[in-house]
Design a protein around this motif. Structure first.
Motif, short mmCIF file in Angstrom:
data_model
loop_
_atom_site.label_atom_id
_atom_site.label_comp_id
_atom_site.label_asym_id
_atom_site.label_seq_id
_atom_site.Cartn_x
_atom_site.Cartn_y
_atom_site.Cartn_z
N ILE A 1 -68.95 51.40 33.92
CA ILE A 1 -67.83 52.33 33.82
C ILE A 1 -67.01 52.04 32.57
O ILE A 1 -66.66 52.93 31.81
N THR B 1 -69.02 53.12 29.48
CA THR B 1 -69.04 54.58 29.31
C THR B 1 -67.69 55.08 28.79
O THR B 1 -67.62 55.90 27.86
N ARG B 2 -66.62 54.58 29.38
CA ARG B 2 -65.28 54.98 28.96
C ARG B 2 -65.03 54.63 27.49
O ARG B 2 -64.49 55.43 26.74
N THR C 1 -68.76 63.78 32.95
CA THR C 1 -68.32 62.38 32.95
C THR C 1 -67.02 62.22 32.17
O THR C 1 -66.12 61.48 32.57
N ARG D 1 -64.22 63.45 34.29
CA ARG D 1 -63.93 62.53 35.39
C ARG D 1 -63.05 61.37 34.91
O ARG D 1 -62.17 60.91 35.63
N HIS D 2 -63.28 60.92 33.69
CA HIS D 2 -62.51 59.80 33.15
C HIS D 2 -61.14 60.21 32.61
O HIS D 2 -60.15 59.49 32.80
#
Length: 402
Positions: A5, A8-9, A43, A46-47
């Motif tokens: 996570i 990815t962020r 994605t 979502r973040h």
């Protein structure tokens, strides 16, 4: 899972920063950011919710804000004067802004297009950063018993506004003559700030830059630091050699590359490429003791020992370009337990003050010194006075022997 996570962020933030800087915030789409980060656009949502939520993350996690509070607490505990504390803070903030000039240009130019909720969120981030700066200023001013006319939060906001204004002018215009270089701007800003922000109980010490106190280090302390550095290793020895032999600031040192050296049997020069652009000689003699020749000295030996291909002149223990904080950490270790005549542990800024005073004692005039240092004559006046004081003491000692 948590590592993925975070990864990815961070990929999304890195991709956004690159695209925002390259083509502007308005023209950058969430689809382009997601593709650059090699993730699905969902994605990203979502973040961060939307593009402007992503922008807020880019700003709040940039070097300008990141770990600001802890960094300022460390600086406040190590500083030697309000003047130096303010100058260090301003210098660090401008350095952080200079790492993202394209992003600053885009932010300023397109701010009117952001949704109001995102402008409010950005404002909250600025307020939080400003609070950290206010606490820092309060600590520094309490240490020197300075009393302010304005609440310290207001002083912090004024200081940060001036720094941001400088960055905007530098990044959006060329060939202006508002100031000679960044160092001149910083000196003027700090002197003005201390004069106008404090009342007569403390401000008298800062009526001009020329009143800055020069506290050079005695020869025995300098040679002890160099001896400790030699035992510590080639890198530390070379670092201390450049600090005491060339009188460079930590900012100038971290920007040095191998190619910035000019060496032959008659000279060893360093080319300063940022701020006040100039060439600076590395002295072979430091306070009466010789530390090698132009072609064989601590810096040459450090570079010859390296097997890497990094262009940076100095690397940290991980083999990456060294930072200002890491140089200051090495200084703290090497100077630990030593005391100046004033009863204080030597501060890294005193290396530059020692070099400058020694150069003037050897006979260099202020005009030539201004060229070598990039400083104006006003800033050099305290050093000239200190050199005269030391020469007068030497003369009195010689007379006593006769």
């Amino acid at each position: 899972m948590s590592g993925q996570i975070i990864s990815t962020r961070q990929r999304l933030i890195n991709a956004a920063m690159s695209l925002f800087a390259a083509q502007g915030i308005t023209e950058t789409t969430t689809k382009a950011v997601a593709e650059s980060a090699q993730v699905n656009e969902v994605t990203l949502f979502r973040h961060f919710g939307n593009k402007y939520g992503l922008l807020l993350a880019v700003i709040s996690e940039s070097p300008v804000f990141q770990e600001l509070g802890e960094s300022l607490k460390m600086q406040a505990s190590q500083t030697t004067s309000a003047y130096q504390a303010l100058k260090d803070y301003c210098d660090h903030r401008l350095q952080a802004l200079e790492t993202v000039p394209d992003l600053v240009r885009s932010l300023v130019g397109e701010a009117g297009k952001y949704p109001v909720e995102n402008r409010q969120a950005l404002g909250r981030s600025l307020n939080q950063a400003n609070h950290s700066v206010a606490e820092y200023l309060a600590t520094v001013m309490e240490h020197e018993q300075l009393h302010t006319h304005l609440p310290v939060e207001k002083l912090a906001s004024l200081l940060n506004s001036l720094l941001l204004g400088y960055a905007v002018i530098q990044f959006t215009s060329e060939f202006h003559e508002l100031w000679h270089d960044r160092d001149e701007f910083l000196e003027s800003l700090v002197a003005l700030f201390l004069d106008s922000a404090t009342n007569s109980t403390g401000a008298g010490k800062y009526e001009s830059i020329a009143t800055q106190k020069v506290i050079d280090l005695p020869a025995n302390v300098v040679h002890l630091i160099l001896q400790r550095a030699k035992k510590s290793g080639l890198r530390d020895y070379a670092l201390m050699y450049v600090l005491f032999g060339a009188g460079l600031s930590t900012t100038e040192i971290v920007n040095l590359e191998r190619s910035h050296q000019i060496i032959d049997t008659n000279q060893h020069l360093l080319q300063i490429t940022q701020g006040s652009i100039r060439q600076v000689p590395i002295n072979q003699w430091i306070l009466g003791k010789r530390y090698g020749s132009h072609t064989r000295n601590p810096l040459n030996q450090w570079l010859k020992s390296r097997k890497d291909k990094h262009s940076a002149l100095f690397l940290n223990d991980s083999g990456m370009p060294i930072s200002k904080a890491e140089i200051e950490e090495r200084w703290q270790i090497l100077a630990e337990g030593l005391l100046t005549p004033e009863g204080q542990q030597p501060a890294i800024e005193q290396a530059q003050q020692t070099w400058c005073t020694e150069m003037l004692m050897k006979g260099m005039n202020l005009e030539d010194m201004s060229i070598i240092t990039g400083w104006n004559l006003t800033k050099l006046q305290p050093y000239a006075r200190r050199a005269k004081e030391k020469l007068a003491l030497e003369q009195a000692i010689r007379l006593d022997r006769n």
